[in-house]
Design a protein around this motif. Structure first.
Motif, PDB file in Angstrom:
ATOM      1  N   ASN A 109       0.535  -1.140  -0.170  1.00  0.00           N
ATOM      2  CA  ASN A 109       0.174   0.449  -0.129  1.00  0.00           C
ATOM      3  C   ASN A 109       0.601   1.641   0.070  1.00  0.00           C
ATOM      4  N   VAL A 110       0.256   2.365  -0.632  1.00  0.00           N
ATOM      5  CA  VAL A 110       0.591   3.254  -0.629  1.00  0.00           C
ATOM      6  C   VAL A 110       0.019   4.428  -0.322  1.00  0.00           C
ATOM      7  N   PHE A 111       0.397   5.397   1.022  1.00  0.00           N
ATOM      8  CA  PHE A 111      -0.769   6.962   1.347  1.00  0.00           C
ATOM      9  C   PHE A 111      -0.110   7.593   1.358  1.00  0.00           C
ATOM     10  N   GLY A 112      -0.088   9.007   0.857  1.00  0.00           N
ATOM     11  CA  GLY A 112      -0.305  10.208   0.202  1.00  0.00           C
ATOM     12  C   GLY A 112      -0.900  11.541   1.180  1.00  0.00           C
ATOM     13  N   SER A 113      -0.238  12.694   1.432  1.00  0.00           N
ATOM     14  CA  SER A 113      -0.923  13.683   1.977  1.00  0.00           C
ATOM     15  C   SER A 113      -0.664  14.878   1.887  1.00  0.00           C
ATOM     16  N   ARG A 121       1.907  20.924   4.824  1.00  0.00           N
ATOM     17  CA  ARG A 121       2.725  18.981   5.226  1.00  0.00           C
ATOM     18  C   ARG A 121       2.055  18.392   4.170  1.00  0.00           C
ATOM     19  N   LEU A 122       3.026  18.268   3.962  1.00  0.00           N
ATOM     20  CA  LEU A 122       3.478  16.919   3.164  1.00  0.00           C
ATOM     21  C   LEU A 122       3.154  15.171   4.115  1.00  0.00           C
ATOM     22  N   TYR A 178       7.152   9.024   5.743  1.00  0.00           N
ATOM     23  CA  TYR A 178       8.068  10.477   5.037  1.00  0.00           C
ATOM     24  C   TYR A 178       7.032  11.450   6.060  1.00  0.00           C
ATOM     25  N   ALA A 179       7.974  12.291   6.333  1.00  0.00           N
ATOM     26  CA  ALA A 179       6.527  13.719   6.579  1.00  0.00           C
ATOM     27  C   ALA A 179       7.455  14.874   6.351  1.00  0.00           C
ATOM     28  N   ARG A 180       6.988  15.902   6.155  1.00  0.00           N
ATOM     29  CA  ARG A 180       7.724  17.167   5.835  1.00  0.00           C
ATOM     30  C   ARG A 180       6.274  18.435   6.772  1.00  0.00           C
ATOM     31  N   ASN A 181       6.791  19.378   7.427  1.00  0.00           N
ATOM     32  CA  ASN A 181       6.216  20.421   7.743  1.00  0.00           C
ATOM     33  C   ASN A 181       6.134  21.742   7.937  1.00  0.00           C
ATOM     34  N   LYS A 182       6.369  22.564   6.639  1.00  0.00           N
ATOM     35  CA  LYS A 182       6.884  23.922   6.766  1.00  0.00           C
ATOM     36  C   LYS A 182       5.975  24.804   7.731  1.00  0.00           C
ATOM     37  N   LEU A 183       6.532  25.252   8.718  1.00  0.00           N
ATOM     38  CA  LEU A 183       5.706  26.703   9.008  1.00  0.00           C
ATOM     39  C   LEU A 183       6.731  27.966   8.775  1.00  0.00           C
ATOM     40  N   LEU A 222      10.884  14.338   9.194  1.00  0.00           N
ATOM     41  CA  LEU A 222      10.818  13.463   9.085  1.00  0.00           C
ATOM     42  C   LEU A 222      11.184  12.244   8.450  1.00  0.00           C
ATOM     43  N   TYR A 223      11.588  11.064   8.399  1.00  0.00           N
ATOM     44  CA  TYR A 223      12.012   9.393   7.827  1.00  0.00           C
ATOM     45  C   TYR A 223      12.123   8.700   8.462  1.00  0.00           C
TER      46      TYR A 223
END
Length: 995
Positions: free
Chosen positions: A193-197, A261-262, A284-289, A342-343
């Motif tokens: 499975n693959v999830f993305g947001s 957020r990715l 993997y998560a990326r959050n730019k503020l 974050l990975y």
């Protein structure tokens, strides 16, 4: 038939609670790709005993049973997860990453299957959570209900009502997109499975943030010696308490925020036989503020012409203050920006190598970084611009919110040479510059972990496991900051902003943006200025760079790394059977751990304490020094016992005992030492300059926990539970403060006999001149300027002094402050710092009870869920404690409640929920006066509605914070406002297609 929706989600959560050995609560996804809330923390607050803290109105961290973020362990599929966060949401430009708290903003809820909250300890769960261990369970491909290709695609449009206040061209509607694709073969031996947001939120907020409250001996206020009051000061309700509280300033802020957020996840499962299963996963998560912030500030210029105190019997506060000295209005521009990535990737093997024996192996690597993300490479850039045209100023704090009134004099000829364009209007022509700062903060966390577990099936649903795991965790936090003098604190370059950056600065009304609070602004208080701090620094930085004494100066730097290597072995027996014909279960285990700590620090060594103006001091940092390395170790035995029995049909009684631990924040384990400047001259009553050093040898907090509860599952999707918990915690981190010198720094403002400031203080006293910060600095600076010649210094001072007012000519003083900076010399005494150091010196008891009730009314579709948690303990704070003694208290301790009305039938799922958290202590020992910081009670009304148009397609509408509840923090009393932020509702319109 597959059941989805709110009721199905509650059913799965109830099953987890009922069938668990200990006290476990859960939240389950309503359907594939659909979690009850768009924010995981906001979902968790619906669990009994769980409350949340927010950043810019969104759930960020959780507290469980009174224990705040760092006291709780967050795992992803049972694994510890690297976590970093640099929180500038309350305007702290110098924020650094030092905590262990996991920021739930980094993970998208649509990729989560279940949240599990373990409130009692278990031997096979990693240590680190005294409040709870929270496990985030993501979806696995072989768990899908359908063979072949399945999944969901969703989209939401977010409207944040706060964008109506925007000055920039913010988007009115921003997108949220998510998708999960799952495939497994018909034989269920292989799946992927693959999830993305992707999520974008743009918002604004308006705030007030007085620069803290000084705790002053009442005698100093009543002395009428020119420091706080003089002979002409009108004092109303003259104070009688030993100490009084006086604010440093009054200020408002306006922010425009952006969060992007990715998220991505991928899982592969291979199950070639019934005995062997292999899983490989990645995240993997990326959050730019980013936050573009503008301030509107009035600093107090003592002595006051008028001061009124409240009626508090313990410690009175100055609630109305007035002054009539020509001074500056500050409009600092700030830009904060960080990027967190974050990975995580790992592998898992489950092998049943006989009918009763199994082996489970797991390995994982995760890394998180938070880095500066401004265009100039900083995490925060600030530039102070202002107008030195304020003639009088008055502020009223009686409502707990500052209300300002003021008058102007922008004519250079009549305002003491302070500048201005003399049009009697506050405008950009009155603006000049002061100083600029660049802050660079970054944090990196890395976790490598390995786990092996051997299982033995004993039959009759009983099982014994023996395992071991190794966790190698390392966290690095680095920061540095520079300061550049521009037009100086006195703003000697009025008109320069209009000349060089008129197209970069806009005029607007900041105080008009308040809705819940009333600044009562009129006249010039309705005027504020706004510009991008990075763009402005790109103009004024080079302009002043070649002026002697105006280059960028390193103020300090630190680089700290903490490594923790933990070995653990554990054994756990799960027994299931009957006692007296009643179903019973026991979970008995023990875990032994050994942790080795290695703390390494690289930091700049301060070279001098510099007195730059009346109450402006700075510690000048030098080049990075040598490494400081400290090592420590500790070990712990953590037993646990959970027992439950169905005492009556559908009535389950539980009791649990466990020992759990939580490690100190990384910031307390750093090896670095920091020295800070005093807030005014020591000679005029400043408290000891604060300094801190940390303690890598701190032991973890250890808690002996006891729980007892009863649950009645009286019909489907309905239950009542009552529980009591007790925690005896030792090794709480307290503080000890010792007095001493650091780095050989000397105090140029001590007033000691034989020093320049001592000579100046003696001159002021002998001649009956007001002993103000400004006068003391001026005479001391004149002594230096005239090579110690007292006669020359006296002549210059007398020539600039107005005998009628006892004040210096403004233009004379500003030039003097610009020309002279005072650095401690051999005649000055060593700076006496108040050095704070954390130590394990406290024990405490925390106890409370939890009540939960979920009920559905037959087949009507209507139901409700309610919960309440009461937490008490001997760890509360005395708000009127001695300001010279450190406070010990547990932060985060507070009651919480939730009430949710539900409808779920005929494809319609609706929920209206009110979530409440009582006031709680957020921090202790703030500033030199060791003030507590409280967060006021906070409650939000949220709602959601979804409709299944077909069995595969649904639409939804969600609303968060419908009542526009503000976020508020205060110091010793509610009058002593520290920070308040107005928040607005958010609305989400969504659609989801399931296949």
């Amino acid at each position: 038939m597959v059941v989805t929706g709110i009721r199905a989600s509650l059913n799965r959560a109830i099953d987890i609670k009922r069938n668990s050995a200990g006290v476990v609560d859960a939240i389950s996804a309503e359907d594939i790709g659909k979690f009850p809330d768009t924010n995981l923390a906001e979902s968790l607050q619906r669990i009994t005993g769980v409350s949340i803290t927010r950043a810019n109105g969104e759930g960020s961290q959780v507290a469980v049973r009174g224990f705040s973020g760092g006291f709780n362990l967050v795992t992803l599929n049972g694994r510890q997860l690297a976590s970093t966060s640099i929180d500038t949401s309350t305007g702290n430009a110098f924020a650094v990453g030092t905590g262990r708290s996991f920021d739930f903003q980094n993970l998208a809820s649509e990729g989560v299957a279940t949240l599990e909250v373990y409130k009692t300890g278990r031997a096979n769960i990693p240590s680190g959570g005294i409040g709870a261990a929270i496990n985030v369970v993501t979806r696995r491909p072989l768990d899908a209900r359908e063979d072949g290709l399945s999944g969901s695609i969703g989209a939401k449009a977010l409207y944040d009502r706060s964008v109506e206040n925007a000055e920039a061209n913010l988007k009115k509607v921003t997108p949220e997109l998510s998708g999960l694709i799952n495939w497994k073969n018909p034989s269920e031996t292989f799946g992927v499975n693959v999830f993305g947001s992707y999520q974008l939120r743009e918002s604004t907020s308006v705030q007030s943030n007085p620069n803290y409250w000084n705790i002053v001996p009442v005698a100093d206020v009543l002395a009428r010696n020119g420091v706080y009051t003089d002979a002409a000061t009108k004092i109303t309700n003259s104070p009688t308490t030993p100490y009084v509280q006086i604010p440093n300033d009054s200020r408002y802020q306006f922010s425009e925020n952006r969060r992007e957020r990715l998220n991505g996840q991928a899982n592969i499962q291979f199950k070639p036989t019934d005995r062997l299963e292999i899983t490989i996963d990645g995240l993997y998560a990326r959050n730019k503020l980013s936050d573009e912030r503008s301030e509107q500030t009035n600093w107090f210029q003592r002595p006051f012409t008028e001061i009124t105190f409240d009626d508090n019997k313990q410690m009175q506060s100055a609630v109305i203050l007035a002054e009539s000295k020509q001074a500056d209005k500050g409009y600092e521009q700030q830009r904060f920006a960080t990027k967190t990535e974050l990975y995580s990737f790992g592998g898992n093997l489950k092998w049943n190598f006989t009918d009763v024996l199994s082996l489970k192996l797991d390995a994982n690597h995760s890394k998180s970084t938070t880095d500066p993300d401004n265009a100039n490479g900083t995490s925060a850039t600030t530039i102070s611009i202002g107008a030195p045209v304020r003639a009088t100023h008055k502020v009223d704090f009686t409502s707990g919110f500052p209300q300002q009134s003021e008058t102007l004099n922008d004519c250079n000829a009549t305002n003491g040479g302070r500048g201005g364009n003399c049009n009697n209007i506050l405008d950009i022509g009155d603006m000049g510059t002061q100083i600029a700062r660049e802050i660079f903060s970054e944090q990196e966390s890395r976790v490598n972990q390995f786990n092996a577990e051997l299982g033995w099936d004993l039959g009759n649903e009983s099982r014994f496991v023996f395992g071991g795991n190794y966790v190698d965790a390392k966290t690095r936090s680095a920061s540095s900051n520079t300061q550049q003098l521009l037009g100086d604190w006195g703003i000697t370059d009025t008109g320069l902003v209009s000349q060089l950056a008129g197209d970069l600065v806009s005029t607007y009304c900041l105080t008009c943006k308040f809705d819940k609070f009333d600044p009562a602004s009129t006249g010039s208080a309705l005027v504020a200025f706004r510009g991008d701090a990075v763009d402005l620094l790109n103009v004024f930085g080079p302009y002043y760079a070649n002026v002697p004494g105006r280059g960028r100066v390193l103020q300090g730097s630190s680089d700290d790394t903490v490594g923790e290597k933990t070995w653990a072995v554990y054994g756990q027996l799960n027994w299931t059977g009957d006692i007296g014909g009643r179903r019973a279960n026991a979970l008995i285990g023990a875990r032994y751990e050994q942790t080795r700590v290695n703390s390494l620090a690289l930091q700049s060594i301060p070279t001098a304490l510099e007195w730059q103006s009346d109450n402006d001091f700075a510690v000048l940092g030098g080049a990075a020094g040598g490494a400081v390395n400290v090592k420590a170790s500790y070990d712990n035995l953590l037993p646990s016992l959970d027992f439950n029995i169905e005492v009556l049909d559908n009535v389950v009684a539980r009791t649990s005992f466990s020992r759990t631990l939580a490690r100190a924040d990384y910031g307390n384990l750093f090896a670095s030492v920091s020295a800070n400047a005093p807030n005014r001259p020591t000679a005029l009553g400043a408290g000891a300059a604060p300094a801190s050093r940390q303690n890598p040898g701190l032991l973890p907090l250890v808690s002996d926990n006891f729980d007892v509860s009863v649950e009645w599952y009286y019909k489907p999707t309905s239950f009542v539970s009552v529980g009591f918990f007790n925690k005896n915690v030792r090794n709480f981190v307290g503080n000890q403060v010792t007095s001493g010198n650091l780095f050989g720094l000397r105090d140029p403002g001590s007033g000691a006999a034989g020093s320049r400031s001592g000579t100046a203080l003696d001159y002021l006293r002998s001649n009956g001149i007001a002993q103000t910060d400004e006068n003391l600095f001026a005479y001391t600076a004149l002594l230096q300027q005239n090579a110690g010649n007292r006669a020359a210094a006296t002549a210059a001072f007398q020539g600039a002094l107005d005998p009628a007012t006892g004040k210096l000519n403004g233009a004379f003083y500003n030039k003097l402050a610009l020309d002279v900076n005072l650095v401690g010399d051999s005649n000055d005494p060593l700076v006496n710092f108040a050095i704070s150091e954390p130590i394990n010196n406290r024990e405490a008891n925390i106890h409370g009870f939890e009540i939960a009730w979920t009920n559905f009314f037959g087949q009507t579709g209507f139901g409700f869920a309610a919960s309440y948690t009461k937490v008490s303990g001997d760890v509360n704070v005395d708000p009127y404690a001695d300001p010279n003694v450190n406070i010990f208290a547990l932060t985060g301790l507070g009651d919480s409640a939730n009430l949710t009305a539900i409808y779920d039938k005929n494809g319609i799922s609706a929920r209206v929920s009110y979530n409440w958290r009582d006031k709680y202590l957020a921090a202790t020992n703030q500033g030199a006066n060791r003030n507590p910081l409280f967060t006021a009670a906070f409650g939000t009304l949220d709602a959601s509605l979804s409709y299944d148009v077909t069995k595969d397609f649904s639409v939804s509408l969600e609303a968060v914070n419908l009542t526009s509840e503000p976020f508020r923090q205060y110091a010793r009393t509610e009058t002593n406002l520290v920070y308040v932020q107005e928040l607005k509702p958010r609305f989400y319109l969504g659609a989801r297609y399931r296949f």
